[in-house]
Design a protein around this motif. Structure first.
Motif, mmCIF file in Angstrom:
data_model
loop_
_atom_site.group_PDB
_atom_site.id
_atom_site.type_symbol
_atom_site.label_atom_id
_atom_site.label_comp_id
_atom_site.label_asym_id
_atom_site.label_seq_id
_atom_site.Cartn_x
_atom_site.Cartn_y
_atom_site.Cartn_z
ATOM 1 N N HIS A 161 1.681 5.020 -2.464
ATOM 2 C CA HIS A 161 1.182 5.893 -3.543
ATOM 3 C C HIS A 161 2.289 6.837 -4.025
ATOM 4 O O HIS A 161 2.198 8.057 -3.819
ATOM 5 C CB HIS A 161 0.012 6.746 -3.062
ATOM 6 N N HIS A 221 0.858 -1.204 0.000
ATOM 7 C CA HIS A 221 0.000 0.000 0.000
ATOM 8 C C HIS A 221 0.883 1.241 0.000
ATOM 9 O O HIS A 221 1.279 1.734 1.060
ATOM 10 C CB HIS A 221 -0.943 -0.011 1.201
ATOM 11 N N ASP A 271 1.468 3.319 3.291
ATOM 12 C CA ASP A 271 0.564 4.433 2.992
ATOM 13 C C ASP A 271 1.141 5.780 3.424
ATOM 14 O O ASP A 271 0.393 6.690 3.748
ATOM 15 C CB ASP A 271 -0.803 4.198 3.653
ATOM 16 N N HIS A 314 -6.831 -0.227 5.644
ATOM 17 C CA HIS A 314 -7.006 0.497 6.912
ATOM 18 C C HIS A 314 -7.954 -0.267 7.849
ATOM 19 O O HIS A 314 -7.520 -0.897 8.766
ATOM 20 C CB HIS A 314 -7.481 1.940 6.702
ATOM 21 N N LYS A 357 -9.358 0.211 -7.138
ATOM 22 C CA LYS A 357 -9.358 0.696 -5.748
ATOM 23 C C LYS A 357 -10.518 1.656 -5.561
ATOM 24 O O LYS A 357 -10.641 2.637 -6.297
ATOM 25 C CB LYS A 357 -8.041 1.418 -5.459
HETATM 26 ZN ZN LIG Z 1 -3.591 4.858 0.686
#
Ligand SMILES: [Zn+2]
Length: 350
Positions: free
Chosen positions: A55, A53, A273, A204, A150
């Motif tokens: 980005h 995870h 994340d 999450h 997603k």
């Molecule tokens: Zn994320």
């Protein structure tokens, strides 16, 4: 040139000799390979780390993430230099340039396209790609990328999540085309809806109701808690208002559910994340602190994640991604920050 490594191969723990033939591993000594070079003798061998995870490449100074190829290149380089050989992007601000995707020193990438937000979700979700037809958009993104899409299963704590029936239609539609669905969810109602709908990964899962654990186990849903990001944000949510109270309580709930999910047979994966990029060793430590056995936590950031993403581990004919550590990461997880050797796609990075 043929590269040779010898060491304790994880997860099975056997001491083995490996040879790399281009981008493939073999345990059989190649015949007539006069130019063999031993690049590791001793230590502990992993198929590299995985951040499930992350980005990279998003510049969000404007309030809406913009994809910057130079930033993307810089951030995946940070992943690579830390020994991260595979990445899953559950939402990117743009498309990965093919030159970067195919570069011999780029970590392997599993993309899911853009973040999708259903138009009925809430007004504050508008920095994501908003759609009226979530099913069609999800199928399109999964087909156009590496089989993943997603979506935002919820956003505001105060607003209702994506309705269960719609989420279920997305899952059915994407699964019918062989794709998989990753869902961001944080409210109790949103997490429950995603778990009931049988999504492929819950991202999450803050505030996850207890009954979700059995639902995830039954549906084969993976859990990617991204504890690193919450360890950073939760202590900053100090106000005595409903949102901050939910945030702090939700963080404690996630930590509890990690161990419960593992005990129920749910695949728990490591995802950061957050910055700094190349920091998945920190997520391993958070997973251990949450009660995951160290071997499972290391696997969550390596072989277990690779298997979940369809990438081979250190097996005969497997992809030639190898990292070497001086200590056994199952006993000393901190060693994951100090790879002695990094090999990606059969090429020596370090
Ligand atoms: Zn994320």
């Amino acid at each position: 040139m043929t590269f040779h490594l010898r060491g304790t191969v994880l997860p099975d723990g056997a001491v083995r000799d490996l040879w790399l033939l281009g981008d493939r591993i073999t345990f059989d000594r190649p015949t007539g390979a006069a130019d063999t070079v031993t690049i590791a003798d001793g230590g502990f061998l992993l198929p590299g780390l995985v951040d499930a995870h992350t980005h990279p490449g998003a510049d969000d100074k404007s309030g809406r993430p913009e994809f910057v190829p130079e930033l993307f290149a810089e951030q995946i380089a940070a992943h690579r230099e830390s020994g991260t050989t595979a990445l899953r992007f559950p939402g990117l601000a743009g498309e990965v340039p093919s030159a970067l995707r195919d570069a011999p020193d780029s970590p392997r990438m599993i993309t899911a396209g853009r973040w999708l937000a259903w138009a009925g979700l809430s007004k504050s979700a508008v920095f994501h790609t908003v759609t009226d037809d979530l099913v069609a958009a999800a199928v399109t993104e999964a087909k156009a990328h590496d089989g993943w899409c997603k979506l935002m299963g919820d956003w505001d704590f105060e607003a209702a999540p994506v309705p269960y029936e719609l989420l279920r239609a997305v899952v059915d539609g994407v699964h019918a085309t062989g794709g998989r669905v990753a869902v961001h969810c944080q409210s109790a109602e949103g997490v429950l809806s995603a778990a009931r709908a049988g999504v492929d990964s819950i991202e999450h899962g803050m505030g996850m109701p207890e009954q979700c654990v059995a639902l995830m186990a039954a549906h084969g849903t993976a859990y990617v808690p991204t504890l690193t990001a919450f360890a950073h944000s939760a202590p900053r949510r100090i106000e005595d208002n409903a949102r901050d109270r939910l945030w702090r309580a939700g963080h404690r709930t996630m930590i509890r559910r990690v161990r419960e999910a593992y005990d129920a047979g749910v695949t728990v994966l490591a995802g950061t994340d957050s910055a700094p990029f190349g920091n998945v060793a920190t997520e391993v430590e958070h997973l251990i602190a949450a009660g995951l056995p160290a071997e499972a936590a290391v696997g969550a950031a390596s072989w277990t994640a690779r298997a979940f993403l369809g990438l081979s581990g250190l097996t005969e004919g497997g992809l030639a991604d190898v990292t070497v550590y001086d200590a056994d990461p199952r006993l000393e997880p901190g060693t994951l920050r100090h790879p002695r050797r990094i090999v990606l796609r059969g090429r020596v990075v370090r």
